[in-house]
Design a protein around this motif. Structure first.
Motif, PDB file in Angstrom:
ATOM      1  N   GLY A  31       0.720  -1.603   0.445  1.00 17.22           N
ATOM      2  CA  GLY A  31       0.118   0.111  -0.048  1.00 17.22           C
ATOM      3  C   GLY A  31       0.896   1.214  -0.221  1.00 17.22           C
ATOM      4  N   PRO A  32       1.500   1.723  -1.447  1.00 17.39           N
ATOM      5  CA  PRO A  32       1.867   2.860  -1.225  1.00 17.39           C
ATOM      6  C   PRO A  32       1.874   3.720  -1.483  1.00 17.39           C
ATOM      7  CG  PRO A  32       2.537   2.076  -3.368  1.00 17.39           C
ATOM      8  CD  PRO A  32       1.226   0.564  -2.599  1.00 17.39           C
ATOM      9  N   HIS A  33       1.876   5.155  -1.186  1.00 15.30           N
ATOM     10  CA  HIS A  33       1.677   6.440  -2.402  1.00 15.30           C
ATOM     11  C   HIS A  33       1.652   6.509  -3.274  1.00 15.30           C
ATOM     12  CE1 HIS A  33       1.350  10.454  -3.555  1.00 15.30           C
ATOM     13  NE2 HIS A  33       0.920  10.548  -2.591  1.00 15.30           N
ATOM     14  N   HIS A  34       1.741   7.012  -4.524  1.00 17.88           N
ATOM     15  CA  HIS A  34       0.747   6.474  -5.816  1.00 17.88           C
ATOM     16  C   HIS A  34       1.635   6.763  -6.778  1.00 17.88           C
ATOM     17  CE1 HIS A  34      -0.118  10.721  -7.077  1.00 17.88           C
ATOM     18  NE2 HIS A  34      -0.748  10.795  -5.861  1.00 17.88           N
ATOM     19  N   ALA A  35       2.416   8.291  -5.923  1.00 22.20           N
ATOM     20  CA  ALA A  35       3.504   8.367  -6.828  1.00 22.20           C
ATOM     21  C   ALA A  35       4.361   7.206  -6.425  1.00 22.20           C
ATOM     22  CB  ALA A  35       4.311   9.516  -6.417  1.00 22.20           C
ATOM     23  N   ALA A  36       4.796   6.260  -5.632  1.00 19.51           N
ATOM     24  CA  ALA A  36       5.694   5.337  -5.522  1.00 19.51           C
ATOM     25  C   ALA A  36       5.284   4.589  -6.715  1.00 19.51           C
ATOM     26  CB  ALA A  36       5.924   4.943  -4.281  1.00 19.51           C
ATOM     27  N   VAL A  37       4.301   4.178  -7.637  1.00 22.29           N
ATOM     28  CA  VAL A  37       4.596   3.327  -8.139  1.00 22.29           C
ATOM     29  C   VAL A  37       5.123   2.874  -9.471  1.00 22.29           C
ATOM     30  CG1 VAL A  37       2.340   1.591  -9.274  1.00 22.29           C
ATOM     31  CG2 VAL A  37       1.910   2.946  -6.618  1.00 22.29           C
ATOM     32  N   THR A  38       5.880   1.954  -9.520  1.00 18.81           N
ATOM     33  CA  THR A  38       6.226   2.116 -10.882  1.00 18.81           C
ATOM     34  C   THR A  38       5.763   0.646 -11.197  1.00 18.81           C
ATOM     35  OG1 THR A  38       8.429   1.348  -9.950  1.00 18.81           O
ATOM     36  CG2 THR A  38       8.321   2.916 -10.047  1.00 18.81           C
ATOM     37  N   LEU A  39       6.291   0.263 -13.053  1.00 15.56           N
ATOM     38  CA  LEU A  39       5.676  -0.828 -13.624  1.00 15.56           C
ATOM     39  C   LEU A  39       7.300  -1.675 -12.917  1.00 15.56           C
ATOM     40  CD1 LEU A  39       4.736  -2.457 -15.826  1.00 15.56           C
ATOM     41  CD2 LEU A  39       6.009  -1.839 -17.109  1.00 15.56           C
ATOM     42  N   PRO A  40       8.152  -2.010 -13.132  1.00 14.40           N
ATOM     43  CA  PRO A  40       9.283  -2.701 -12.157  1.00 14.40           C
ATOM     44  C   PRO A  40       8.269  -3.658 -10.658  1.00 14.40           C
ATOM     45  CG  PRO A  40      10.239  -0.925 -13.374  1.00 14.40           C
ATOM     46  CD  PRO A  40       8.892  -0.656 -13.325  1.00 14.40           C
ATOM     47  N   HIS A  41       7.798  -2.470 -10.379  1.00 18.19           N
ATOM     48  CA  HIS A  41       7.449  -2.931  -8.652  1.00 18.19           C
ATOM     49  C   HIS A  41       6.754  -3.081  -9.057  1.00 18.19           C
ATOM     50  CE1 HIS A  41       9.771   1.153  -6.732  1.00 18.19           C
ATOM     51  NE2 HIS A  41      10.368   0.232  -6.685  1.00 18.19           N
ATOM     52  N   VAL A  42       5.246  -2.975  -9.805  1.00 17.53           N
ATOM     53  CA  VAL A  42       4.249  -3.805  -9.422  1.00 17.53           C
ATOM     54  C   VAL A  42       4.430  -5.180 -10.495  1.00 17.53           C
ATOM     55  CG1 VAL A  42       1.709  -3.799 -11.155  1.00 17.53           C
ATOM     56  CG2 VAL A  42       2.940  -2.026  -9.972  1.00 17.53           C
ATOM     57  N   GLN A  43       5.274  -4.890 -11.740  1.00 22.71           N
ATOM     58  CA  GLN A  43       5.121  -7.098 -11.935  1.00 22.71           C
ATOM     59  C   GLN A  43       5.952  -7.986 -11.712  1.00 22.71           C
ATOM     60  OE1 GLN A  43       7.889  -5.574 -15.729  1.00 22.71           O
ATOM     61  NE2 GLN A  43       6.279  -5.534 -16.836  1.00 22.71           N
ATOM     62  N   ALA A  44       7.053  -6.543 -10.351  1.00 26.12           N
ATOM     63  CA  ALA A  44       7.455  -7.948  -9.154  1.00 26.12           C
ATOM     64  C   ALA A  44       7.214  -8.806  -8.252  1.00 26.12           C
ATOM     65  CB  ALA A  44       8.792  -7.151  -8.513  1.00 26.12           C
ATOM     66  N   LEU A  45       5.789  -7.603  -7.896  1.00 22.76           N
ATOM     67  CA  LEU A  45       4.617  -7.626  -6.759  1.00 22.76           C
ATOM     68  C   LEU A  45       4.108  -8.470  -7.419  1.00 22.76           C
ATOM     69  CD1 LEU A  45       4.855  -4.127  -5.613  1.00 22.76           C
ATOM     70  CD2 LEU A  45       5.689  -6.522  -3.889  1.00 22.76           C
ATOM     71  N   HIS A  46       3.703  -9.034  -8.364  1.00 30.53           N
ATOM     72  CA  HIS A  46       2.692  -9.423  -9.440  1.00 30.53           C
ATOM     73  C   HIS A  46       2.810 -10.747  -9.329  1.00 30.53           C
ATOM     74  CE1 HIS A  46      -0.578  -5.799 -10.574  1.00 30.53           C
ATOM     75  NE2 HIS A  46      -0.791  -6.024  -9.591  1.00 30.53           N
ATOM     76  N   GLY A  47       4.208 -10.881 -10.000  1.00 34.21           N
ATOM     77  CA  GLY A  47       5.037 -12.247  -9.974  1.00 34.21           C
ATOM     78  C   GLY A  47       5.316 -13.171  -8.636  1.00 34.21           C
ATOM     79  N   GLN A  48       5.178 -12.319  -7.350  1.00 36.72           N
ATOM     80  CA  GLN A  48       5.561 -13.351  -6.002  1.00 36.72           C
ATOM     81  C   GLN A  48       3.397 -12.909  -5.553  1.00 36.72           C
ATOM     82  OE1 GLN A  48       7.633 -14.405  -4.396  1.00 36.72           O
ATOM     83  NE2 GLN A  48       8.277 -13.494  -6.551  1.00 36.72           N
ATOM     84  N   GLY A  49       2.888 -12.647  -6.246  1.00 34.07           N
ATOM     85  CA  GLY A  49       1.195 -12.634  -5.966  1.00 34.07           C
ATOM     86  C   GLY A  49       0.925 -12.047  -4.776  1.00 34.07           C
ATOM     87  N   VAL A  50       1.197 -10.626  -4.898  1.00 37.99           N
ATOM     88  CA  VAL A  50       1.324  -9.646  -4.346  1.00 37.99           C
ATOM     89  C   VAL A  50       0.326  -8.541  -4.541  1.00 37.99           C
ATOM     90  CG1 VAL A  50       2.036  -7.775  -2.828  1.00 37.99           C
ATOM     91  CG2 VAL A  50       3.021 -10.284  -2.332  1.00 37.99           C
ATOM     92  N   GLY A  51      -0.970  -8.343  -4.433  1.00 37.35           N
ATOM     93  CA  GLY A  51      -1.427  -6.831  -5.165  1.00 37.35           C
ATOM     94  C   GLY A  51      -0.948  -5.440  -4.793  1.00 37.35           C
ATOM     95  N   VAL A  52      -1.774  -4.620  -5.190  1.00 38.86           N
ATOM     96  CA  VAL A  52      -1.040  -3.310  -4.703  1.00 38.86           C
ATOM     97  C   VAL A  52      -2.286  -2.183  -4.705  1.00 38.86           C
ATOM     98  CG1 VAL A  52       0.529  -0.966  -5.743  1.00 38.86           C
ATOM     99  CG2 VAL A  52       1.177  -3.471  -6.787  1.00 38.86           C
TER     100      VAL A  52
END
Ligand code: G3P
Ligand code: CA
Length: 261
Positions: free
Chosen positions: A191-212
Motif C-alpha cells: 500500500g504505497p503513495h501512488h507516486a511510488a508505484v512503477t511498472l517494475p515494482h508492480v511486475q515484481a509484486l504481482h510475480g509473487q502474488g502480491v496486490g497493489v
C-alpha cells in the motif's frame, strides 16, 4: 481477440472525503448509494475503548470539538458535530463507531471495506484483533481488508485471522524495497503513495502474488498511469480516492459509476 485489461478496484478513501465529510456514515452511505463497492476508513480508540472512525489523533479538524480522540468517552464524542465543517448540508452528522459502519455494510452484500488501524504498538494489536472480531460478528470477514502503516496490527491480524487480506501501507519517505517491506509484514498487498508505484515494482509484486493498493489518487490521469503500470492485473489491485466519481469516469467513461466495484 485479446481480452481487455481489467481496471483496478476503486475505493472511496475515508468514505469519499472529497464529496462528503470524511469517515462519517453519510459519506459511506453516499458512496455506496452511488455504486461504489469499496470504502476505506480510519479507526482509532475512544477513552472507553470504542473503535470509531477518525483519521486524526484529535477531533479538531473534522468536528466542532477540540482535543484528542483518546480523551473522549464515546457518549461525549457522539455529542460533537462531524458534518458542519464540511458543509451545512451535513450538520448533525456524528462520529460513527466501527460497528455502525459494519451494520451499514450488511445492507450492501457486494460491498467491502479497508479498515486502517491507526493505533500502533500494543493498542494497534488489540484494535486489529477487535476489528476482525467485529467483522466476524457481523458476518463480514470476507469483505474486510485490514490495513496499517504499522507492522504490529498486521502481524496480529495474521495470527488471529490469517485468511483476512492484509494491506501493508508504506510511508512515502520509506526507501525499503516493496517486496521486502511486504515480506517483513507478511502482507498480501503493498500500500504505497501512488507516486511510488512503477511498472517494475508492480511486475515484481504481482510475480509473487502480491496486490497493489495505491493511495490517494484524485487525479484521473494518475489513475490511468497506474493502470498502465499494471494495476488491475491482480484481483486485489486498488486505487483509493477522495473522488471515486472522477476515477470511475476516467476508467469507464462518462456513463460509469453505476454498480462498478
Ligand atoms: O489508505 C491509505 C491511506 O488512507 C493512508 O493515508 O493519512 O489518508 O490515512 P491517510
Ligand atoms: Ca487511511
Amino acid at each position: 481477440m485479446t481480452k481487455p485489461r481489467a481496471w483496478p478496484r476503486v475505493c472511496a478513501h475515508r468514505g469519499g472525503a472529497g464529496l462528503a465529510p470524511e469517515n462519517t456514515l453519510a459519506a459511506c452511505r453516499q458512496a455506496l448509494q452511488s455504486g461504489i463497492r469499496w470504502l476505506e476508513v480510519d479507526v482509532r480508540y475512544t477513552a472507553d475503548g470504542v473503535p470509531v472512525l477518525m483519521h486524526d489523533e484529535t477531533v479538531d479538524r473534522t468536528t466542532d470539538g477540540r482535543g484528542a480522540v483518546r480523551q473522549f468517552r464515546f457518549a461525549r464524542l457522539r455529542e460533537l458535530d462531524a458534518g458542519s465543517w464540511f458543509s451545512s448540508a451535513y450538520r448533525g452528522e456524528r462520529v460513527p463507531s466501527l460497528e455502525e459502519l459494519l451494520e451499514l455494510l450488511v445492507q450492501y452484500p457486494d460491498a467491502g471495506v479497508y479498515v486502517e488501524v491507526k493505533e500502533q504498538g500494543e493498542e494497534g494489536k488489540r484494535l486489529a484483533q477487535q476489528v476482525l472480531d467485529l467483522a466476524d460478528r457481523w458476518g463480514l470477514v470476507e469483505r474486510v481488508r485490514l490495513a496499517s502503516f504499522g507492522a504490529e496490527p498486521l502481524l496480529r491480524a495474521r495470527e488471529v485471522r490469517p485468511e483476512v487480506t492484509r494491506v501493508a501501507l508504506q510511508d512515502a519517505f520509506d526507501p525499503t524495497d516493496p517486496l521486502e517491506f511486504v515480506g517483513l509484514r507478511q502482507a498480501h498487498v503493498w500500500g504505497p503513495h501512488h507516486a511510488a508505484v512503477t511498472l517494475p515494482h508492480v511486475q515484481a509484486l504481482h510475480g509473487q502474488g502480491v496486490g497493489v493498493y495505491a493511495w490517494t489518487v484524485n487525479d484521473p490521469d494518475q489513475a490511468v498511469r497506474l493502470w498502465q503500470a499494471g494495476l488491475g492485473e491482480h484481483p486485489e489491485d486498488c486505487v483509493a480516492t477522495d473522488f471515486p466519481n472522477r476515477i470511475l469516469r476516467a476508467f469507464c467513461g462518462p456513463d460509469a459509476g453505476k454498480g462498478r466495484a
